[in-house]
Design an enzyme around this catalytic site. Structure first.
Site, PDB file in Angstrom:
ATOM      1  N   GLY A 148       7.982 -12.948   3.282  1.00 34.08           N
ATOM      2  CA  GLY A 148       8.777 -12.306   4.322  1.00 34.08           C
ATOM      3  C   GLY A 148       8.175 -12.553   5.689  1.00 34.08           C
ATOM      4  O   GLY A 148       7.050 -13.049   5.818  1.00 34.08           O
ATOM      5  N   ASP A 149       8.965 -12.231   6.716  1.00 32.04           N
ATOM      6  CA  ASP A 149       8.536 -12.387   8.112  1.00 32.04           C
ATOM      7  C   ASP A 149       8.142 -13.838   8.423  1.00 32.04           C
ATOM      8  O   ASP A 149       7.226 -14.087   9.204  1.00 32.04           O
ATOM      9  CB  ASP A 149       7.368 -11.430   8.450  1.00 32.04           C
ATOM     10  N   ASN A 176      15.126  -2.345   5.186  1.00 29.58           N
ATOM     11  CA  ASN A 176      13.722  -2.770   5.059  1.00 29.58           C
ATOM     12  C   ASN A 176      13.463  -4.090   5.782  1.00 29.58           C
ATOM     13  O   ASN A 176      12.332  -4.415   6.097  1.00 29.58           O
ATOM     14  CB  ASN A 176      13.315  -2.897   3.574  1.00 29.58           C
ATOM     15  N   HIS A 218      13.974  -8.333  12.014  1.00 35.81           N
ATOM     16  CA  HIS A 218      13.535  -9.454  12.844  1.00 35.81           C
ATOM     17  C   HIS A 218      14.151  -9.361  14.219  1.00 35.81           C
ATOM     18  O   HIS A 218      15.150  -8.689  14.420  1.00 35.81           O
ATOM     19  CB  HIS A 218      13.822 -10.801  12.177  1.00 35.81           C
ATOM     20  N   THR A 219      13.507 -10.050  15.141  1.00 39.25           N
ATOM     21  CA  THR A 219      13.958 -10.002  16.524  1.00 39.25           C
ATOM     22  C   THR A 219      14.521 -11.364  16.892  1.00 39.25           C
ATOM     23  O   THR A 219      13.916 -12.386  16.607  1.00 39.25           O
ATOM     24  CB  THR A 219      12.752  -9.673  17.432  1.00 39.25           C
ATOM     25  N   THR A 229       8.720   0.317   2.454  1.00 43.66           N
ATOM     26  CA  THR A 229       8.994   0.486   3.889  1.00 43.66           C
ATOM     27  C   THR A 229       9.502   1.898   4.196  1.00 43.66           C
ATOM     28  O   THR A 229       9.707   2.223   5.359  1.00 43.66           O
ATOM     29  CB  THR A 229      10.063  -0.516   4.361  1.00 43.66           C
ATOM     30  N   THR A 231       6.694  -3.025  13.194  1.00 41.77           N
ATOM     31  CA  THR A 231       6.871  -1.593  13.435  1.00 41.77           C
ATOM     32  C   THR A 231       5.563  -0.822  13.327  1.00 41.77           C
ATOM     33  O   THR A 231       5.317   0.094  14.098  1.00 41.77           O
ATOM     34  CB  THR A 231       7.884  -0.980  12.428  1.00 41.77           C
ATOM     35  N   THR A 232       4.693  -1.232  12.396  1.00 39.69           N
ATOM     36  CA  THR A 232       3.486  -0.442  12.140  1.00 39.69           C
ATOM     37  C   THR A 232       2.294  -0.924  12.965  1.00 39.69           C
ATOM     38  O   THR A 232       1.333  -0.182  13.154  1.00 39.69           O
ATOM     39  CB  THR A 232       3.088  -0.561  10.661  1.00 39.69           C
ATOM     40  N   GLY A 233       2.338  -2.174  13.435  1.00 35.88           N
ATOM     41  CA  GLY A 233       1.195  -2.734  14.143  1.00 35.88           C
ATOM     42  C   GLY A 233       0.045  -3.094  13.209  1.00 35.88           C
ATOM     43  O   GLY A 233      -1.026  -3.501  13.642  1.00 35.88           O
ATOM     44  N   MET A 240       4.534 -24.423  13.420  1.00 32.05           N
ATOM     45  CA  MET A 240       3.802 -25.705  13.438  1.00 32.05           C
ATOM     46  C   MET A 240       2.768 -25.732  14.565  1.00 32.05           C
ATOM     47  O   MET A 240       1.863 -26.566  14.571  1.00 32.05           O
ATOM     48  CB  MET A 240       4.776 -26.879  13.647  1.00 32.05           C
TER      49      MET A 240
HETATM   50  P1  IMP Z   1      10.737  -1.928   0.021  1.00 29.44           P
HETATM   51  O1  IMP Z   1      11.567  -3.162   0.161  1.00 29.44           O
HETATM   52  O2  IMP Z   1      10.902  -0.956   1.154  1.00 29.44           O
HETATM   53  O3  IMP Z   1      10.884  -1.278  -1.326  1.00 29.44           O
HETATM   54  O4  IMP Z   1       9.198  -2.370   0.121  1.00 29.44           O
HETATM   55  C1  IMP Z   1       8.566  -3.071  -0.943  1.00 29.44           C
HETATM   56  C2  IMP Z   1       7.570  -4.096  -0.422  1.00 29.44           C
HETATM   57  O5  IMP Z   1       8.261  -5.149   0.233  1.00 29.44           O
HETATM   58  C3  IMP Z   1       6.582  -3.552   0.610  1.00 29.44           C
HETATM   59  O6  IMP Z   1       5.327  -4.162   0.356  1.00 29.44           O
HETATM   60  C4  IMP Z   1       7.156  -3.999   1.932  1.00 29.44           C
HETATM   61  O7  IMP Z   1       6.158  -4.142   2.924  1.00 29.44           O
HETATM   62  C5  IMP Z   1       7.769  -5.343   1.553  1.00 29.44           C
HETATM   63  N1  IMP Z   1       8.914  -5.723   2.401  1.00 29.44           N
HETATM   64  C6  IMP Z   1      10.169  -5.246   2.330  1.00 29.44           C
HETATM   65  N2  IMP Z   1      10.952  -5.836   3.242  1.00 29.44           N
HETATM   66  C7  IMP Z   1      10.194  -6.732   3.887  1.00 29.44           C
HETATM   67  C8  IMP Z   1      10.455  -7.684   4.915  1.00 29.44           C
HETATM   68  O8  IMP Z   1      11.590  -7.828   5.421  1.00 29.44           O
HETATM   69  N3  IMP Z   1       9.395  -8.447   5.313  1.00 29.44           N
HETATM   70  C9  IMP Z   1       8.158  -8.336   4.746  1.00 29.44           C
HETATM   71  N4  IMP Z   1       7.873  -7.458   3.792  1.00 29.44           N
HETATM   72  C10 IMP Z   1       8.882  -6.660   3.355  1.00 29.44           C
END
Ligand code: IMP
Length: 499
Positions: A57-58, A89, A92-93, A179, A369-371, A401
């Site tokens: 993710g991200d 959950n 992105h920006t 999240t 969001t959490t820093g 890159m």
């Molecule tokens: P949930 O999706 O809120 O149940 O979170 C489960 C796990 O997935 C946690 O470790 C979150 O940090 C991670 N997670 C959920 N959505 C994202 C995302 O969009 N980017 C990165 N991590 C995510």
């Protein structure tokens, strides 16, 4: 790659071919002779592309989808954008005309003029946060450019689910690390066969349906010693007064206001989807949330989400209208020279702390969001190749890159061993704790010098060689690479859209 070499290709042989003999990589890193969107492989639908996160993710896929939708809409006068999984959950920006817009439940295609956007059945939606997000987009851009449709069978992820997740977290059980957006309780409702869906909210007797839902969660929470009405739940809109779930009346009153505003967007999207998918003149973009490394079956358990972030989620969400293997391009995004994630997971390819900090600071690898500082690890080919294969990825998006240093080689893990015997990636932390990653050091390039470059020919030889090597090792074709945060800092292998 055939079935025999799929699991354990000889990555060191690929290294020798690319780096010592200079084979293949020029072909791989050249623009496609036949644009895969316009002239896809046999049996695939032209003008269709799906984008998933290929790591944890991200990875920065949102801005690529935004740019892709804009170009497709300009070229073809329309574009259908379909989001197949996840909910609040995601985050992105996207920057449009120097205006920063944060998106969560809306896909980035929502910022495109002439786009039709569908929030699919595979999503879990929080009505209040969704409306806040729509309002924020309208406030920033003046209007909602896209036409928005919400599948009436999309599942609701409500304050009840958020409260339940919070209570579980307090019990240090299944909610740990989530999240806090109630994602897994909402998906669990589907498996328990009592979900509340968008059509329950739009039905005439919605108060009965949602009231029963409240009662169930109220009794569950009471059972674990956490009275539902008193739980504080997160909201997208920041406020000085924390939001309590409140009584059933409070809960229904909030939903009643949201229901009135959401009604125009909610419908049975099936025919709309069938007709768009059948018309090859309509470009279709599938936008995923989260990533394969967060998939509940394939990801690094237990830091996983509950939805299906792989392309197979498209099959379920569209109820079989779209077969993933018919999509012309199935692109997965990864960070080019490292991976990052937040969680309790311990990926095998841990990095020297000083280098991790350097990357973290240069690439702003702190939770939006959490820093929280994200963990930074070396590129792990056994793991990323597994993610590419189980999700049927055909193309690769390499972001960041520009995060590369001339004084440090690009260190990549080519394979694992356990007790000196070859071993595979498996989505199981106790197993991964036992593997020894084996590395190669590859020639690096000056990240600063490639910043904001937008042509393949602007990349230096080591960067091109690296792209060739990684693509061959993961058995996918490069399609985009990003070289900075700016919208145009994007290299494309698609000649027709980016000429
Ligand atoms: P949930 O999706 O809120 O149940 O979170 C489960 C796990 O997935 C946690 O470790 C979150 O940090 C991670 N997670 C959920 N959505 C994202 C995302 O969009 N980017 C990165 N991590 C995510």
């Amino acid at each position: 790659m055939n079935w025999q070499t799929r699991l354990r290709p000889d990555v060191e042989a690929i290294y020798r071919e690319v780096y010592e003999q200079g084979l293949h990589y020029q072909e791989i890193t050249a623009p496609f002779a036949d644009d895969p969107l316009l002239k896809p492989a046999d049996g695939r639908r032209p003008l269709s592309i799906a984008v998933e996160g290929g790591a944890f993710g991200d990875e920065g896929k949102g801005r690529i989808v935004d740019e892709l939708c804009t170009r497709l809409s300009l070229r073809h006068g329309k574009v259908l954008v379909y989001r197949w999984n996840g909910g609040a959950n995601a985050g992105h920006t996207v920057i449009v005309d120097s205006i920063k817009i944060a998106l969560h439940q809306l896909p980035s295609g929502v910022l495109t003029e002439n786009a039709t956007v569908i929030l699919g059945k595979g999503m879990v939606l929080h009505p209040g946060d969704l409306l806040t997000e729509i309002d924020q987009v309208v406030r920033r851009l003046g209007k909602l450019y896209a036409k928005l449709h919400i599948d009436e069978t999309a599942v609701l992820a409500l304050d009840t689910h958020r409260a339940f997740e919070k209570a579980l977290t307090a019990w240090e059980s299944g909610g740990k690390g989530a999240t806090g957006r109630g994602i897994s309780p909402a998906y669990a409702d589907v498996l328990l066969r009592h979900p509340v869906r968008m059509r329950d909210l739009t039905a005439e007797d919605w108060q009965d349906r949602l009231g029963k839902h409240y009662d169930l969660y109220e009794s569950w929470l009471r059972g674990i010693g956490s009275p539902l009405a008193e739980v504080i739940v997160p909201t997208l809109e920041k406020s000085d007064t924390p939001l309590l779930v409140g009584s059933k009346r409070d809960f229904l009153d909030r939903l009643g206001e949201q229901r009135a505003r959401l009604l125009p967007y909610v419908s049975d999207v099936h025919d709309l989807l069938v007709s768009a998918w059948s018309d090859v003149n309509v470009p279709v973009v599938f936008e995923g949330a989260q990533a394969v490394g967060l998939d509940p079956r394939f990801g690094m358990y237990p830091d996983v989400t509950a939805s299906d972030p792989t392309f197979s989620g498209i099959l379920h969400s569209t109820e079989g209208v779209v077969f993933p293997h018919e999509i012309a391009v199935r692109a997965g995004a990864i960070k080019a020279t490292y991976s990052s994630s937040v969680g309790t997971r311990k990926p095998p390819t841990a990095m020297d702390a000083a280098l991790a900090k350097r990357i973290r600071d240069d690439a702003h690898e702190y939770g939006a969001t959490t820093g929280r500082p994200r963990d930074i690890v070396h590129i792990d080919i056994p793991c990323l190749r597994y993610y590419a294969h189980v999700s049927s990825m055909t193309h690769l998006i390499l972001t960041h890159m520009d995060i590369c240093y001339t004084d440090v080689p690009v260190q990549v893990c080519t394979h694992y061993t356990v007790d000196d015997q070859p071993a595979d990636y498996r989505p199981d932390q106790p197993f991964l704790d036992r593997v020894t990653p084996r590395y190669l050091n590859l020639p690096s390039w000056n990240g600063k010098a490639v910043e904001d470059k937008c042509k393949i020919s602007d990349l230096p030889a080591p960067a091109l060689q690296y792209i060739g090597f990684l693509s061959r090792a993961l058995d996918v074709q490069p399609i985009f690479a990003t070289t900075g945060a700016a919208r145009d800092a994007l290299i494309s292998w698609l000649p027709a859209l980016w000429d």
